[in-house]
Design a protein around this motif. Sequence first.
Motif, mmCIF file in Angstrom:
data_model
loop_
_atom_site.group_PDB
_atom_site.id
_atom_site.type_symbol
_atom_site.label_atom_id
_atom_site.label_comp_id
_atom_site.label_asym_id
_atom_site.label_seq_id
_atom_site.Cartn_x
_atom_site.Cartn_y
_atom_site.Cartn_z
ATOM 1 N N ASN A 47 0.826 -1.205 0.000
ATOM 2 C CA ASN A 47 0.000 0.000 0.000
ATOM 3 C C ASN A 47 0.863 1.258 0.000
ATOM 4 O O ASN A 47 0.561 2.231 -0.707
ATOM 5 C CB ASN A 47 -0.927 -0.002 1.220
ATOM 6 C CG ASN A 47 -1.990 -1.065 1.132
ATOM 7 O OD1 ASN A 47 -2.326 -1.532 0.050
ATOM 8 N ND2 ASN A 47 -2.538 -1.467 2.263
ATOM 9 N N ARG A 51 1.034 4.165 -2.935
ATOM 10 C CA ARG A 51 0.712 5.567 -2.646
ATOM 11 C C ARG A 51 1.885 6.497 -2.927
ATOM 12 O O ARG A 51 1.718 7.715 -2.903
ATOM 13 C CB ARG A 51 0.306 5.713 -1.178
ATOM 14 C CG ARG A 51 -1.055 5.123 -0.838
ATOM 15 C CD ARG A 51 -1.482 5.512 0.570
ATOM 16 N NE ARG A 51 -0.666 4.896 1.597
ATOM 17 C CZ ARG A 51 -0.978 3.782 2.258
ATOM 18 N NH1 ARG A 51 -2.106 3.159 1.968
ATOM 19 N NH2 ARG A 51 -0.180 3.301 3.181
ATOM 20 N N ASP A 200 5.348 6.789 4.032
ATOM 21 C CA ASP A 200 4.030 7.428 4.031
ATOM 22 C C ASP A 200 4.055 8.865 4.540
ATOM 23 O O ASP A 200 3.010 9.514 4.600
ATOM 24 C CB ASP A 200 3.049 6.614 4.885
ATOM 25 C CG ASP A 200 2.307 5.569 4.066
ATOM 26 O OD1 ASP A 200 2.313 5.693 2.828
ATOM 27 O OD2 ASP A 200 1.729 4.639 4.655
ATOM 28 N N ARG A 328 -8.696 -0.421 -5.194
ATOM 29 C CA ARG A 328 -7.738 0.066 -4.204
ATOM 30 C C ARG A 328 -8.007 1.543 -3.895
ATOM 31 O O ARG A 328 -7.936 1.966 -2.737
ATOM 32 C CB ARG A 328 -6.315 -0.125 -4.720
ATOM 33 C CG ARG A 328 -5.249 0.104 -3.675
ATOM 34 C CD ARG A 328 -3.861 -0.171 -4.258
ATOM 35 N NE ARG A 328 -3.719 -1.569 -4.632
ATOM 36 C CZ ARG A 328 -3.457 -2.533 -3.762
ATOM 37 N NH1 ARG A 328 -3.324 -2.243 -2.486
ATOM 38 N NH2 ARG A 328 -3.320 -3.775 -4.173
ATOM 39 N N ASP A 332 -9.081 3.031 -0.264
ATOM 40 C CA ASP A 332 -8.358 4.120 0.397
ATOM 41 C C ASP A 332 -9.307 5.247 0.784
ATOM 42 O O ASP A 332 -9.193 5.830 1.878
ATOM 43 C CB ASP A 332 -7.263 4.660 -0.522
ATOM 44 C CG ASP A 332 -6.076 3.711 -0.645
ATOM 45 O OD1 ASP A 332 -5.978 2.782 0.173
ATOM 46 O OD2 ASP A 332 -5.258 3.893 -1.572
#
Length: 838
Positions: A47, A51, A200, A328, A332
């Motif tokens: 993930n 991103r 992230d 996806r 999110d």
Amino acid sequence: MSRYDPRGRVNRALLVGVSEYDHTAPDPQGVNGQLPAVLRNRTALENALNRGHVFGTGEVRALASPTPDDFTGALHRACEEARGLLLLYFAGHAVTSTSGNELHLQMRTARVLTGNGLPGSVSFSEVLGELVESKAEQVVVILDCCYAGNAAGVWHRFDDPKRKKHKILLLMSVQPNRCILGGDADVATPFTRETVRVLDEGGEVWLSKLYDTVKQRMAAAKYKAEDNDPQRPQALAPPWDPDADVLLAAGPITSWPDPKPSWFRRVVIAARKAAQRLGRTALSVLLALVATGAGGYGVLVLTGDSGPCEPPLELRVLTDPDLEPAMRAAADAYLASAANTTDEGCRRSGITPYSAGAAHVVTALGERSDPWQQPRDDVNPQRDIGPQPDVWIPATRADVGRAEEAQVERVFARLEPDAEPFAYSPVVLAVPKDLGAGLPPTGRSLKELVSAFKQADPKAEVRRPDPEFSDAALLATAGLYGDGADVRGAEQLVDGAGRPESSAVRLLCTLPEDDAADGRSAVLVPEFLLRSGVGCHSVTRAERTAVYPDDVPGLEPTFVRVRWEGGDKDEQARDDEVDRFRDWLTGEDGRKVLGEHGFRSATGARGLLGGKADDHGLEPSVPPADPADATQLDRTLELYGNAHGPGRVLYLLDSSGSMAGLWDGPSGGPGILKQTLKGLGRGDEYGVWAVHGLNGRTHTELLDFGTHSRARAEQALKTGKGGAEVRDAEADPGAALLDALAFMRERGASDERPQLIVYLGDGEDDERLSGDRLREVEERARASGVPVVMVTLNSGGCDRDRPGTRVAEAAQGRCLDAGDDLVPALRDEVARIGTGEE
């Protein structure tokens, strides 16, 4: 090495997480135990990379608990495909050799034998061997396993005469000769958890920053390895020169304050208490205020997994490969929505979307739900597909019928589909704008549209993903086959050597690697991908116009609740969260996300859920074809399997005297044929005829027709006495071709296996392939359904109206001469028929 930004290149990330092992203690040959935390590692890192905007859609692949063959096969594919950055991540058990000179990564089947035998493991030296030969410009390896630090020593000792290993950088979770703790099922292991947090944070994350920050955070948190040793990440080799670094993420920038200041903690605690007293409306206001003052971190604290919030229930959503990017994005959006937030500001659920080949999922849910719960060595859906899903979103509702029809024995997975799909997307023939003139946008069958497109330009090609993986490709293939009377002819309309790409996303990613192929290729893909695009490239693709065949059903993604026998311990809580996600996805918020990705309404005129059709060159409304039929799809898969099963190839090698100067070496006749053998496997049938003589029999066998080992075939093509020899004779290509067509017709009478005839000569005997004889060969070739590749080793053999050109066109084959890139082109033609390396 210079500072390396891989954006815009063809990148690959292979994330290998071995969370489940077949042999564990107390088995004396077993590994230490299962690693449930590694499942969290894999999904969290996947993930984060998705991103991060460095790896595009389809460029990150997660591999769950593979066997050694699965791992090495996936690694080889990633090495072949990557042109920019290749990232390899491994989490699982690992051991060193007795001397400590080798690191062994233990896959699902790993065992430890007396005498230090390690079946089921892959040595890190073997991994390095693949990586140094990769086509990637830069390689990053991240290891989260016991003894990870020992990889640096393996790298230093690795024999590298070509000096390629310096493109490989290592990031390792622990110092040499140390084991790490396995963690638990609720969270990722410390090293991967901190890595994901850094990725992230937003903005540009370079490898040097990632290493330094993770190292500092792990030291501050005082993470321990086994025996209470500090766990200290390692890198090869820090510190990096500022001009020698690799970009790993470039997500949206967020302002993340230090969570430690007391003022911030007091604000969060007060906000939570106020939210508990005042309810959701007040919470929304508080979230906005805290987000304004704390750059979004307060939202995460109030709604995330930290503090008093319990770990959220995790929902597993399995979908079609082409739908995964949109699902996806929807997941999110849902995770951050009010619908997924409790009154206390905590997340209700987490969602893990993943995909697998559509046909494989149907088989697993239909025939193999038992081994999905209790894996076997030969049948293991957990390994081949992924964890047992709570929700299945197939691309067509017909898949549900196919799976339920196959549930004839004990059923461990009960399917509860919604009555109607929640979106729609037609399957289109997407034609390059420069080649699409004259094709009507609607009103014709797919086969008619493809034939018209290819007839308009002799260089035009049509590409399709693999029908065994992509439902869009399967629906298109059903349209191409029609009633199934001419499968072989239908397959000849589709171009591309070797195995097709696994999804339309992958197809649209790989085509721009070759500008010429991209510009001449129409693609059979879901329409929504022309709107939302795919994120694996920033380079410009050929602009395409959608043409809508009237006999191909569209994609109708449907929400299916999957219930597992014995999975009722938290059934009510899981039902509540599944229902909440379904209501959001099929409601206004979900439709907005789907609209942004190019989907249409599932009812009525099938208008776009978002945006204007004119802005994207699409039709405003699309009358849907008849819904997909489960029986027809199963039949199409069977026909496709037959048409792409072991193939048959008959080589005709001109062995007349005029070939003497074109005989020896790799560019001679036998040498060229020998180079195409890699497209043939042990299951393929093939033979070689030496063509010579004018009276009676016009050929002799160099290699009898059947299955062969590569060595035996190459021996038959070895030039000289006892092998392939030039004869003191002339040749009659017309007679030999008629014999070959009759021979192949007899062998292909009872099945749809792919067939090919290759005639290789110098064109000196073409006067015997003219007039009535040429017309006879053309008629026979046209009626046979067997493609013929005519290869002439001199220039001009494929000029207009030359015999080779006319025979190849009549047989829907190909003509090649010395003006072509002859060996690769012929090898591709053979690879389309065979099941070998290509």
